[in-house]
Motif scaffolding. Structure first.
Motif, mmCIF file in Angstrom:
data_model
loop_
_atom_site.group_PDB
_atom_site.id
_atom_site.type_symbol
_atom_site.label_atom_id
_atom_site.label_comp_id
_atom_site.label_asym_id
_atom_site.label_seq_id
_atom_site.Cartn_x
_atom_site.Cartn_y
_atom_site.Cartn_z
ATOM 1 N N ALA A 24 0.670 -1.172 0.022
ATOM 2 C CA ALA A 24 0.105 -0.014 -0.220
ATOM 3 C C ALA A 24 0.920 1.408 -0.075
ATOM 4 O O ALA A 24 0.631 2.214 -0.684
ATOM 5 C CB ALA A 24 -0.930 0.091 1.294
ATOM 6 N N ILE A 25 1.817 1.286 0.618
ATOM 7 C CA ILE A 25 2.992 2.421 0.608
ATOM 8 C C ILE A 25 3.491 2.743 -0.477
ATOM 9 O O ILE A 25 3.672 3.934 -1.312
ATOM 10 C CB ILE A 25 4.033 2.087 1.862
ATOM 11 N N ILE A 26 3.893 1.441 -1.220
ATOM 12 C CA ILE A 26 4.474 1.664 -2.782
ATOM 13 C C ILE A 26 3.514 2.010 -3.718
ATOM 14 O O ILE A 26 3.590 3.059 -4.237
ATOM 15 C CB ILE A 26 4.798 0.192 -3.229
ATOM 16 N N GLU A 27 2.314 1.897 -3.485
ATOM 17 C CA GLU A 27 1.205 2.495 -4.286
ATOM 18 C C GLU A 27 0.789 3.952 -4.342
ATOM 19 O O GLU A 27 0.631 4.572 -4.978
ATOM 20 C CB GLU A 27 -0.030 1.724 -4.106
ATOM 21 N N LYS A 28 0.959 4.305 -2.912
ATOM 22 C CA LYS A 28 0.987 5.746 -2.283
ATOM 23 C C LYS A 28 2.275 6.403 -3.103
ATOM 24 O O LYS A 28 2.040 7.595 -3.665
ATOM 25 C CB LYS A 28 0.788 5.845 -1.187
ATOM 26 N N ILE A 29 3.331 5.879 -3.122
ATOM 27 C CA ILE A 29 4.606 6.633 -3.663
ATOM 28 C C ILE A 29 4.424 6.693 -5.390
ATOM 29 O O ILE A 29 4.748 7.802 -5.819
ATOM 30 C CB ILE A 29 5.887 5.758 -3.422
ATOM 31 N N LYS A 30 3.895 5.438 -5.938
ATOM 32 C CA LYS A 30 3.696 5.648 -7.262
ATOM 33 C C LYS A 30 2.694 6.764 -7.663
ATOM 34 O O LYS A 30 2.734 7.374 -8.676
ATOM 35 C CB LYS A 30 2.862 4.302 -7.674
ATOM 36 N N GLU A 31 1.699 7.097 -6.677
ATOM 37 C CA GLU A 31 0.748 8.244 -7.097
ATOM 38 C C GLU A 31 1.519 9.616 -7.165
ATOM 39 O O GLU A 31 0.950 10.377 -7.803
ATOM 40 C CB GLU A 31 -0.420 8.159 -5.991
ATOM 41 N N LYS A 32 2.408 9.597 -6.194
ATOM 42 C CA LYS A 32 3.220 10.958 -6.194
ATOM 43 C C LYS A 32 4.261 11.100 -7.299
ATOM 44 O O LYS A 32 4.685 12.251 -7.658
ATOM 45 C CB LYS A 32 4.107 10.998 -4.858
ATOM 46 N N HIS A 33 4.790 9.918 -7.645
ATOM 47 C CA HIS A 33 5.871 9.929 -8.695
ATOM 48 C C HIS A 33 5.405 8.986 -10.020
ATOM 49 O O HIS A 33 5.470 7.621 -9.814
ATOM 50 C CB HIS A 33 7.274 9.232 -8.182
ATOM 51 N N ALA A 34 5.007 9.429 -11.140
ATOM 52 C CA ALA A 34 4.522 8.961 -12.224
ATOM 53 C C ALA A 34 5.870 7.975 -12.785
ATOM 54 O O ALA A 34 5.512 7.005 -13.385
ATOM 55 C CB ALA A 34 4.143 9.819 -13.261
ATOM 56 N N ASP A 35 6.922 8.460 -12.667
ATOM 57 C CA ASP A 35 8.105 7.828 -13.428
ATOM 58 C C ASP A 35 8.964 7.186 -12.151
ATOM 59 O O ASP A 35 9.606 7.727 -11.528
ATOM 60 C CB ASP A 35 8.907 8.902 -13.958
ATOM 61 N N TYR A 36 8.916 5.896 -12.211
ATOM 62 C CA TYR A 36 9.405 5.115 -11.158
ATOM 63 C C TYR A 36 9.769 3.980 -11.579
ATOM 64 O O TYR A 36 9.526 3.337 -12.608
ATOM 65 C CB TYR A 36 8.373 4.797 -9.859
ATOM 66 N N ASN A 193 -6.491 0.687 9.211
ATOM 67 C CA ASN A 193 -6.042 1.848 9.965
ATOM 68 C C ASN A 193 -4.826 2.061 9.591
ATOM 69 O O ASN A 193 -4.357 3.514 9.279
ATOM 70 C CB ASN A 193 -5.963 1.596 11.414
ATOM 71 N N GLY A 194 -3.925 1.207 9.285
ATOM 72 C CA GLY A 194 -2.471 1.320 8.829
ATOM 73 C C GLY A 194 -2.382 1.916 7.431
ATOM 74 O O GLY A 194 -1.621 2.877 7.157
ATOM 75 N N ILE A 195 -3.284 1.570 6.430
ATOM 76 C CA ILE A 195 -3.364 1.943 5.330
ATOM 77 C C ILE A 195 -3.744 3.321 5.072
ATOM 78 O O ILE A 195 -3.404 4.209 4.464
ATOM 79 C CB ILE A 195 -3.965 0.950 4.144
ATOM 80 N N GLY A 196 -4.773 3.521 5.984
ATOM 81 C CA GLY A 196 -5.489 4.883 6.022
ATOM 82 C C GLY A 196 -4.382 6.074 6.613
ATOM 83 O O GLY A 196 -4.738 7.184 6.402
ATOM 84 N N SER A 197 -3.381 5.542 7.291
ATOM 85 C CA SER A 197 -2.524 6.427 7.946
ATOM 86 C C SER A 197 -1.320 7.015 7.137
ATOM 87 O O SER A 197 -0.555 7.729 7.184
ATOM 88 C CB SER A 197 -1.882 5.840 9.317
ATOM 89 N N ILE A 198 -1.309 6.298 5.850
ATOM 90 C CA ILE A 198 -0.207 6.266 4.905
ATOM 91 C C ILE A 198 -0.110 7.878 4.507
ATOM 92 O O ILE A 198 -1.171 8.620 3.852
ATOM 93 C CB ILE A 198 -0.096 5.449 3.923
ATOM 94 N N SER A 199 0.975 8.718 4.616
ATOM 95 C CA SER A 199 1.043 9.941 3.903
ATOM 96 C C SER A 199 2.294 9.980 3.520
ATOM 97 O O SER A 199 3.569 9.743 4.003
ATOM 98 C CB SER A 199 0.979 11.063 4.897
ATOM 99 N N ILE A 200 2.604 10.486 2.074
ATOM 100 C CA ILE A 200 3.973 10.387 1.561
ATOM 101 C C ILE A 200 4.303 11.749 0.995
ATOM 102 O O ILE A 200 3.564 12.723 0.444
ATOM 103 C CB ILE A 200 3.708 9.567 0.028
ATOM 104 N N THR A 201 5.479 12.143 1.587
ATOM 105 C CA THR A 201 5.797 13.449 1.127
ATOM 106 C C THR A 201 6.414 13.654 -0.088
ATOM 107 O O THR A 201 6.840 12.607 -0.839
ATOM 108 C CB THR A 201 7.207 13.752 2.241
#
Length: 202
Positions: A24-36, A193-201
């Protein structure tokens, strides 16, 4: 391109909450960075050898003097370190086992702790200084109890240790996300709860 290094340490597979949280963290990072790009190092499927005398001797032998056997001894370490050097972002998954990290994750940390490469000594030679200062990390932690607060907080040797280790080698820990209390509120709710807390800088 952002290069993501995904470190998995749970010996469980489909049933692993830490794998789900890490993904889930990986997916959130992908949302921030299209090129990965994502490199996965699964410590359950490719476990690092625990350090023995042959590894230690190889580490302390100057590079130009290492024998073929010594080069083979540190091949895992060299490959793991190169993956780390190439990465921009780390996602480190760590279920809590007996109040701390898995033995495979500790062994992995032993292999990437290389003087002169991932850290150096400064001052009187006793103080470590991290050399990987251009990277950030996210930690995915799972546990049966609630350790982020309350009476069990003093028994959390998992998230503080991983954060301290990554900081020691210079990596900025941008977030620790927990699917905790699985034995109390249930694994599904804890993971939600864990997935809901994910926030990517950014």
């Amino acid at each position: 391109m952002k290069k993501i290094l995904h470190i998995i340490s749970s010996p469980r597979m489909e049933a692993s909450a830490s794998r789900k949280l890490g993904n889930a963290i990986i997916e959130k990072i992908k949302e921030k960075h299209a090129d990965y790009s994502v490199i996965v190092r699964d410590l359950a499927q490719n476990p690092p050898p625990h350090l023995d005398e042959s590894h230690i001797n190889s580490f302390f032998t100057p590079m130009e003097d290492r024998t073929a056997e010594q080069l083979e001894n540190i091949r895992y370490s060299d490959e793991a370190v190169q993956q780390l050097l190439d990465a921009d972002i780390l996602v480190v998954e760590t279920p809590m086992y007996n109040f701390t990290i898995t033995s495979t994750l500790k062994a992995y940390f032993d292999h990437i702790t290389r003087a002169g490469i991932t850290f150096k000594y400064r001052g009187n030679g006793l103080l470590p200084e991290g050399l990987l200062k251009d990277k950030q990390a996210y930690i995915a932690m799972t546990s049966g109890g609630i350790y982020s607060e309350g009476e069990l907080k003093a028994y959390d040797f998992t998230a503080p240790y991983v954060r301290s280790f990554l900081t020691l080698i210079g990596i900025n820990v941008a977030g620790v996300f927990r699917a905790e209390g699985q034995a109390i509120i249930g694994p599904e709710v804890a993971l939600e709860n864990g997935i809901g807390s994910i926030s990517i800088t950014p």
